[in-house]
Design an enzyme around this catalytic site. Sequence first.
Site, mmCIF file in Angstrom:
data_model
loop_
_atom_site.group_PDB
_atom_site.id
_atom_site.type_symbol
_atom_site.label_atom_id
_atom_site.label_comp_id
_atom_site.label_asym_id
_atom_site.label_seq_id
_atom_site.Cartn_x
_atom_site.Cartn_y
_atom_site.Cartn_z
ATOM 1 N N LEU A 192 0.860 -1.173 0.000
ATOM 2 C CA LEU A 192 0.000 0.000 0.000
ATOM 3 C C LEU A 192 0.900 1.228 0.000
ATOM 4 O O LEU A 192 1.987 1.209 0.590
ATOM 5 C CB LEU A 192 -0.904 0.039 1.235
ATOM 6 N N ASP A 193 0.447 2.312 -0.634
ATOM 7 C CA ASP A 193 1.198 3.562 -0.592
ATOM 8 C C ASP A 193 1.423 3.985 0.854
ATOM 9 O O ASP A 193 0.605 3.702 1.737
ATOM 10 C CB ASP A 193 0.408 4.673 -1.298
ATOM 11 N N MET A 194 2.496 4.699 1.087
ATOM 12 C CA MET A 194 2.817 5.164 2.425
ATOM 13 C C MET A 194 1.640 5.908 3.057
ATOM 14 O O MET A 194 1.333 5.734 4.250
ATOM 15 C CB MET A 194 4.034 6.091 2.377
#
Length: 220
Positions: free
Chosen positions: A66-68
């Site tokens: 998942l994106d940060m």
Amino acid sequence: MTPPNTSFTYAPPDTPLDILHEDHELLLVNKPAGLLSVPGKGEHLADCLIARLQAAFPEVLLVHRLDMDTSGVMVFARTPHAQRHLGLQFEKRHTKKAYVARVWGEVAEASGHIDLPLIVDWPNRPLQHVNHETGKPAQTDWRRLRVEDGTTRMRLFPKTGRSHQLRVHMREIGHPILGDPFYATGPARDFPRLMLHAESLKLRHPDGGIGMTFRAKVPF
């Protein structure tokens, strides 16, 4: 991915692990916003979800990311067999993912489908952009949940797994996700976090193939 500017300071949240499920093959975790899924380049970006997990579960293996800035459900494997099995499910699009987002503006329609191919914007990477000639297929279904003071709460169903897919697709239909440091501008960007959360993930268990759905409560 970390924002592509020199003023960015990585300050991951100091929160305990939120384990949603664990068994002999799987580990499901609710990732907090602001924490990298895997290490970035450099010691200052070493703190990440998989490193924190490996401190408690040394055998843990990566399956997806998942994106940060995105929070929500992530699955990790506890055996090489589970990693292969889950990897194939993601590759063949057998998993089903649902996200909740708050977006800028009042969305008029009740639901819709976005089909816009994406590719990395090389001069500005890691940003992505729409390119009908060289982009890879990217599709997102969406459903409006409710309008809230000039913004809209939506449930998003990615049919493909391109980098930044939901963020770019929402921006392209004129409703960027609130708090997005990459794709929102003006007042749409002025929120304490990216308002995007991986709410649920449906997959087949690597041991036996039974369908299972895991959920994490939306924090905004």
